[in-house]
Design an enzyme around this catalytic site. Structure first.
Site, PDB file in Angstrom:
ATOM      1  N   ILE A  87       0.832  -1.207   0.000  1.00 27.05           N
ATOM      2  CA  ILE A  87       0.000   0.000   0.000  1.00 27.05           C
ATOM      3  C   ILE A  87       0.862   1.249   0.000  1.00 27.05           C
ATOM      4  CG2 ILE A  87      -1.745   1.306   1.281  1.00 27.05           C
ATOM      5  CD1 ILE A  87      -2.811  -1.381   2.328  1.00 27.05           C
ATOM      6  N   PRO A 106       2.896  -1.636   9.918  1.00 27.96           N
ATOM      7  CA  PRO A 106       2.164  -2.552  10.793  1.00 27.96           C
ATOM      8  C   PRO A 106       2.135  -2.006  12.216  1.00 27.96           C
ATOM      9  CG  PRO A 106       4.353  -3.402  10.327  1.00 27.96           C
ATOM     10  CD  PRO A 106       4.160  -2.209   9.437  1.00 27.96           C
ATOM     11  N   ARG A 112      -3.904   1.232  11.164  1.00 33.52           N
ATOM     12  CA  ARG A 112      -4.450   0.738  12.423  1.00 33.52           C
ATOM     13  C   ARG A 112      -4.617   1.917  13.377  1.00 33.52           C
ATOM     14  NH1 ARG A 112      -5.532  -2.883   9.730  1.00 33.52           N
ATOM     15  NH2 ARG A 112      -4.971  -5.102   9.881  1.00 33.52           N
ATOM     16  N   GLU A 168     -13.214  -0.008  17.536  1.00 26.50           N
ATOM     17  CA  GLU A 168     -14.181   0.057  16.435  1.00 26.50           C
ATOM     18  C   GLU A 168     -15.335  -0.896  16.683  1.00 26.50           C
ATOM     19  OE1 GLU A 168     -10.775   1.137  13.089  1.00 26.50           O
ATOM     20  OE2 GLU A 168     -11.725  -0.835  13.058  1.00 26.50           O
ATOM     21  N   HIS A 224     -13.866   2.748   8.705  1.00 26.67           N
ATOM     22  CA  HIS A 224     -13.035   1.604   8.320  1.00 26.67           C
ATOM     23  C   HIS A 224     -13.517   0.994   6.997  1.00 26.67           C
ATOM     24  CE1 HIS A 224     -10.153  -1.577  10.151  1.00 26.67           C
ATOM     25  NE2 HIS A 224     -10.088  -1.614   8.824  1.00 26.67           N
TER      26      HIS A 224
END
Length: 317
Positions: free
Chosen positions: A158, A207, A235, A264, A283
């Protein structure tokens, strides 16, 4: 084999098909599964499909028939992979299915801030253009992206796609990553301090681990330009949410585009929900039809490959 999908709704609310998975075994599909019902629903199942439902020690101890856990996501922290390996349970994920979609949302945030499309559209609908003395009016600032510094923390699939799009816009792409690798993209690798100090737009694609937890905090946010925008589609734990809310409300940075939060759905008292100049989406970066269709296809292929005795995308080898 008995197959149970524990929380299929997010991936497939009705616009995709489970038919190809039904062909592989006796299938039960649940939209959602509370923690109290996990063991009951998979107690005699060999194949378990999960997205966010945790498959940990207690579940493995009580559900002895499990031979395979398929995670319908790239991240697989919801499964105790070490214990699964000890028990001989195969765990798979779905890598890189949403790369293009996530990068697209990153630039949706960037373009919303730089172009103010929604504000101008609202202004026109309220009659401002009809009542204007001129053919054009500039009620909100418009920022040209060419020449601006695009900071990217994390340089996986990404991060690389975001850099590629940044190159296309003529932006100066800065990258901070633990492992520097060769790339044909036009990027400059810089330190964490430098990327916070120099970025006009800073987007997080690393990450979440001990090293990156709350990487955006009071100290690093104070390094940023007052005109800078922070974007997080990774995240929620990458950001100290109170520190970011304070920075936004005090004008220390200009805005934030957030697709993920620490909890969430978020709690009502999450400080970012009412912070200034914040765009928050629920999200959904991964959730384009095309990305979910790929996710479904790979999930089913993972199951088929396991049944055929040649498992792929295994994360606990």
């Amino acid at each position: 084999m008995k197959i149970v999908v524990l929380d299929g709704y997010a991936m497939n609310s009705g616009d995709l098909s489970w038919e190809d998975l039904k062909k592989l075994g006796e299938l039960s599909i649940y939209d959602r599964t509370p923690e109290s019902k996990v063991v009951e629903r998979i107690s005699d199942s060999e194949i378990v499909i999960t997205n966010k439902v945790v498959i940990g020690k207690e579940v493995f101890e009580k559900c002895k028939n499990i031979k395979y856990v398929g995670v319908t996501a790239t991240g697989y922290n919801v499964v105790d992979t070490n214990l699964a390996k000890e028990l001989g349970v195969i765990v798979t994920n779905v890598p890189a299915y949403s790369t293009d979609s996530v990068a697209q949302l990153v630039f949706s945030f960037i373009l919303e801030h730089s172009q103010n499309v929604s504000k101008y559209a609202k202004s026109v609908k309220s009659g401002d253009w009809v009542n204007s003395k001129d053919f054009s009016y500039q009620k909100f600032p418009i920022i040209e992206l060419a020449g601006k510094n695009l900071g990217i923390i994390g340089f996986g699939s990404i991060g690389k796609k975001v850099a590629e799009i940044g190159n296309a816009f003529g932006m100066n792409v800065l990258v901070n990553t633990r492992t520097v690798s060769k790339t044909k993209l036009d990027v400059n690798f810089v330190s964490k301090e430098e990327i916070f100090k120099s970025s006009d737009f800073l987007t997080l694609h690393c990450p979440l681990n001990d090293e990156t937890k709350e990487i955006a905090n009071e100290k690093t946010l104070n390094l940023m330009k007052n005109s800078a925008i922070l974007i997080n589609t990774g995240r929620g734990g990458l950001i100290n949410e109170k520190n970011l809310a304070d920075a936004l409300n005090l004008g220390k940075i200009a805005g934030a585009g957030l697709d993920v939060l620490s909890t969430e759905p978020p709690k009502k008292d999450n400080p970012l929900l009412n912070a200034k100049n914040t765009y928050i989406t629920p999200h959904v970066a991964w959730a384009s039809y095309e990305a979910r269709k790929r996710l479904m296809a790979v999930t089913i292929n993972n199951v088929k490959s396991f049944i055929d005795g040649n498992p792929i995308n295994v994360v606990n080898k």
